[in-house]
Design a protein around this motif. Structure first.
Motif, mmCIF file in Angstrom:
data_model
loop_
_atom_site.group_PDB
_atom_site.id
_atom_site.type_symbol
_atom_site.label_atom_id
_atom_site.label_comp_id
_atom_site.label_asym_id
_atom_site.label_seq_id
_atom_site.Cartn_x
_atom_site.Cartn_y
_atom_site.Cartn_z
ATOM 1 N N ILE A 9 0.978 -1.131 -0.047
ATOM 2 C CA ILE A 9 0.030 -0.052 0.051
ATOM 3 C C ILE A 9 0.918 1.283 0.205
ATOM 4 O O ILE A 9 1.669 1.365 0.751
ATOM 5 C CB ILE A 9 -0.856 -0.059 1.424
ATOM 6 N N VAL A 10 0.481 2.339 -0.761
ATOM 7 C CA VAL A 10 1.187 3.401 -0.697
ATOM 8 C C VAL A 10 0.070 4.613 -0.512
ATOM 9 O O VAL A 10 -0.923 4.545 -0.730
ATOM 10 C CB VAL A 10 1.846 3.943 -1.987
ATOM 11 N N GLY A 11 0.369 5.306 0.826
ATOM 12 C CA GLY A 11 -0.626 6.028 1.393
ATOM 13 C C GLY A 11 -1.532 5.274 2.415
ATOM 14 O O GLY A 11 -2.260 4.465 2.503
ATOM 15 N N PHE A 12 -1.090 5.946 3.821
ATOM 16 C CA PHE A 12 -1.696 5.036 4.953
ATOM 17 C C PHE A 12 -2.540 5.842 5.860
ATOM 18 O O PHE A 12 -2.377 5.889 6.924
ATOM 19 C CB PHE A 12 -0.657 4.263 5.938
ATOM 20 N N GLY A 13 -3.442 6.622 4.937
ATOM 21 C CA GLY A 13 -4.319 7.571 5.850
ATOM 22 C C GLY A 13 -5.496 6.630 5.931
ATOM 23 O O GLY A 13 -5.799 5.502 6.051
ATOM 24 N N ASN A 14 -6.727 7.440 6.048
ATOM 25 C CA ASN A 14 -8.041 6.663 6.555
ATOM 26 C C ASN A 14 -8.239 5.744 5.221
ATOM 27 O O ASN A 14 -8.636 4.291 5.736
ATOM 28 C CB ASN A 14 -9.172 7.788 6.159
ATOM 29 N N ILE A 15 -7.947 5.838 3.977
ATOM 30 C CA ILE A 15 -8.506 4.774 2.965
ATOM 31 C C ILE A 15 -7.576 3.875 2.836
ATOM 32 O O ILE A 15 -7.778 2.732 2.741
ATOM 33 C CB ILE A 15 -8.931 5.467 1.721
ATOM 34 N N GLY A 16 -6.236 4.299 3.240
ATOM 35 C CA GLY A 16 -5.294 3.116 3.229
ATOM 36 C C GLY A 16 -5.422 2.090 4.171
ATOM 37 O O GLY A 16 -4.985 0.803 4.134
ATOM 38 N N ARG A 17 -5.710 2.628 5.428
ATOM 39 C CA ARG A 17 -6.043 1.711 6.524
ATOM 40 C C ARG A 17 -7.228 0.818 6.349
ATOM 41 O O ARG A 17 -7.363 -0.667 6.762
ATOM 42 C CB ARG A 17 -6.187 2.429 7.936
ATOM 43 N N ARG A 18 -8.153 1.326 5.520
ATOM 44 C CA ARG A 18 -9.187 0.380 5.227
ATOM 45 C C ARG A 18 -8.879 -0.645 4.289
ATOM 46 O O ARG A 18 -9.356 -1.837 4.289
ATOM 47 C CB ARG A 18 -10.491 1.307 4.432
ATOM 48 N N HIS A 19 -7.818 -0.274 3.408
ATOM 49 C CA HIS A 19 -7.487 -1.309 2.387
ATOM 50 C C HIS A 19 -6.747 -2.406 3.391
ATOM 51 O O HIS A 19 -6.925 -3.637 3.184
ATOM 52 C CB HIS A 19 -6.546 -0.758 1.294
ATOM 53 N N ALA A 20 -5.979 -1.972 3.945
ATOM 54 C CA ALA A 20 -5.050 -2.912 4.999
ATOM 55 C C ALA A 20 -6.016 -3.766 5.785
ATOM 56 O O ALA A 20 -5.824 -4.953 5.780
ATOM 57 C CB ALA A 20 -4.271 -2.119 5.829
ATOM 58 N N GLU A 21 -6.928 -3.282 6.385
ATOM 59 C CA GLU A 21 -7.859 -4.038 7.118
ATOM 60 C C GLU A 21 -8.492 -5.417 6.153
ATOM 61 O O GLU A 21 -8.527 -6.424 6.766
ATOM 62 C CB GLU A 21 -9.157 -3.108 7.591
ATOM 63 N N HIS A 22 -8.814 -5.029 5.119
ATOM 64 C CA HIS A 22 -9.570 -5.831 4.374
ATOM 65 C C HIS A 22 -8.665 -6.801 3.680
ATOM 66 O O HIS A 22 -9.122 -8.396 3.247
ATOM 67 C CB HIS A 22 -10.630 -5.444 3.399
ATOM 68 N N ILE A 23 -7.529 -6.378 3.346
ATOM 69 C CA ILE A 23 -6.313 -7.413 2.687
ATOM 70 C C ILE A 23 -5.937 -8.394 3.965
ATOM 71 O O ILE A 23 -5.949 -9.706 3.503
ATOM 72 C CB ILE A 23 -4.958 -6.557 2.541
ATOM 73 N N LEU A 24 -5.869 -8.003 5.132
ATOM 74 C CA LEU A 24 -5.487 -8.790 6.454
ATOM 75 C C LEU A 24 -6.821 -9.639 6.585
ATOM 76 O O LEU A 24 -6.389 -10.721 6.860
ATOM 77 C CB LEU A 24 -5.382 -8.009 7.543
ATOM 78 N N ARG A 25 -7.937 -9.418 6.171
ATOM 79 C CA ARG A 25 -8.996 -10.411 6.646
ATOM 80 C C ARG A 25 -9.231 -11.266 5.399
ATOM 81 O O ARG A 25 -10.224 -12.437 5.656
ATOM 82 C CB ARG A 25 -10.358 -9.592 6.602
ATOM 83 N N ASN A 26 -8.695 -11.234 4.424
ATOM 84 C CA ASN A 26 -8.843 -11.949 3.222
ATOM 85 C C ASN A 26 -7.927 -13.494 3.030
ATOM 86 O O ASN A 26 -6.859 -13.011 3.275
ATOM 87 C CB ASN A 26 -8.742 -11.200 1.741
ATOM 88 N N PRO A 27 -8.541 -14.597 3.161
ATOM 89 C CA PRO A 27 -7.596 -15.630 3.446
ATOM 90 C C PRO A 27 -6.987 -15.766 2.350
ATOM 91 O O PRO A 27 -5.711 -16.623 2.271
ATOM 92 C CB PRO A 27 -8.718 -16.836 3.381
ATOM 93 N N ASN A 28 -6.993 -15.375 1.003
ATOM 94 C CA ASN A 28 -5.957 -15.400 -0.155
ATOM 95 C C ASN A 28 -4.945 -14.236 -0.303
ATOM 96 O O ASN A 28 -4.643 -14.065 -1.353
ATOM 97 C CB ASN A 28 -6.918 -15.672 -1.262
ATOM 98 N N ALA A 29 -5.097 -13.413 0.411
ATOM 99 C CA ALA A 29 -4.231 -12.203 0.454
ATOM 100 C C ALA A 29 -3.494 -11.956 1.477
ATOM 101 O O ALA A 29 -3.808 -12.340 2.673
ATOM 102 C CB ALA A 29 -5.251 -11.092 0.317
ATOM 103 N N THR A 30 -2.337 -11.423 1.519
ATOM 104 C CA THR A 30 -1.306 -10.832 2.678
ATOM 105 C C THR A 30 -0.866 -9.533 2.184
ATOM 106 O O THR A 30 -0.689 -9.219 1.188
ATOM 107 C CB THR A 30 -0.080 -12.080 2.938
ATOM 108 N N LEU A 31 -0.571 -8.719 3.548
ATOM 109 C CA LEU A 31 -0.156 -7.395 3.218
ATOM 110 C C LEU A 31 1.362 -7.379 3.652
ATOM 111 O O LEU A 31 1.664 -8.058 4.870
ATOM 112 C CB LEU A 31 -0.748 -6.645 4.390
#
Length: 337
Positions: A9-31
């Motif tokens: 992820i580039v940009g870890f403001g509000n929306i970047g943290r939203r992306h991170a949350e859902h990447i971490l929750r996805n069983p086929n994704a890793t951050l």
């Protein structure tokens, strides 16, 4: 066979943290990595995820398949092209860019590198939008005569005080880019391109802290001949009030309403009635303000499905570009008071 998609992820403001949350929750994704020029956000980086303050360092010292671009609007082109040329597919937050020329450069870079751009338009996943899309696609509505779009939101002083780019013309682009591009997208998604646009925009309540309009009203004509009225404001008193789109067609009338296109507010159809969808408590909540529906889990899932299972891209770069083109067309046809 690859079963995990690696994201950075580039940009870890509000929306970047939203992306991170859902990447971490996805069983086929890793951050694997996050990049931000603000060192204070490092404390919010999830455990085990690398942090970088320079994008080139992140590309050199981490391995990923996808870059999520969650930076301010004016940086989307630069960061997307950098990601593509580093060999990564890119997920680009709305708006895709703030000009069609920028979009064209991004699309050209994707073609050169053989990588895919995923434009984030998460309101396409809203259940009411999906139901109406199926109705339109089946042609059960018949010819569409008129469409009404209303976007009545609130953005107070604190929203602009917390940023050095929001409300700045060259960095933000204007309300149609930053607040309401999702509504332009749903209009396009349901009814296609716009042929003509004229309207009026004005800055009533944010002259002291922005360089862009806060209110506007447009009359437009779609390629299929439908007349469209598009009204927006960020002057709604103290809170968001409405985000809606109403279709009047030969075989029915239907309104997707609520604050965030989250309900079927009313309907009268020659075909079988749509489900009475009413989704609550799913808006992106950023504390001082709320955004559109929080469907980023499905955005991330689409990236995974495309890259692992060759599913279709939900919103292509070309579609993201068309939304930008319509916004440019609206601003070009606007009188400024």
């Amino acid at each position: 066979m690859q079963t995990i998609i690696r994201f950075s992820i580039v940009g870890f403001g509000n929306i970047g943290r939203r992306h991170a949350e859902h990447i971490l929750r996805n069983p086929n994704a890793t951050l694997v990595a996050i990049c931000d020029i603000d060192p204070t956000v490092q404390g919010m980086v999830p455990e085990g995820v690398l942090f970088f303050s320079k994008l080139e360092d992140m590309f050199a010292k981490s391995e990923a398949d996808v870059l999520s671009v969650c930076t301010p609007n004016y940086l989307h082109e630069r960061h997307t092209i950098a990601g593509l040329r580093a060999g990564l597919h890119t997920v680009v937050e709305k708006p895709m860019a703030i000009s069609t020329a920028e979009c064209d450069s991004m699309i050209a870079a994707a073609a050169e590198t053989g990588k895919t751009i995923f434009a984030v338009k998460q309101n396409r996943y809203n259940p009411p939008v999906r139901e109406v899309k199926k109705l339109v696609a089946s042609q059960e509505l018949g010819d569409i005569f008129m469409i009404q779009v209303n976007c009545f939101w609130n953005r107070g002083d604190a929203y602009y005080a917390g940023s050095d780019w929001r409300g700045k013309k060259k960095k933000d682009g204007g309300c149609l880019f930053t607040q309401f591009s999702h509504f332009v997208d749903i209009l396009y998604y349901l009814n296609g391109p716009i042929r003509e646009a004229s309207g009026r925009i004005h800055n009533y309540n944010h002259e002291h802290n922005t360089e862009v309009e806060d209110t506007g009203s447009f009359v437009m004509v779609a390629e299929n001949g439908a007349i469209i009225n598009f009204n927006f404001t960020t002057c709604s008193y103290q809170q968001n009030m409405e985000g809606s789109i109403t279709l009047f067609a030969k075989n029915g009338t239907v309104k997707i309403g609520g604050q965030y296109l989250n309900t079927i507010e009313y309907q009268k159809l020659a075909a079988t009635a749509l489900p009475n969808v009413n989704i609550t408590a799913k808006a992106n909540d950023y504390g001082l303000y709320q955004g559109s529906m929080s469907n980023h889990d499905q955005v991330i899932q689409n990236v995974v499905d495309v890259l692992l299972y060759k599913h279709a891209v939900m919103t292509s770069a070309e579609e993201g570009r068309e939304v930008v083109r319509i916004i440019e067309q609206m601003y070009a046809g606007a009188e400024r008071e």
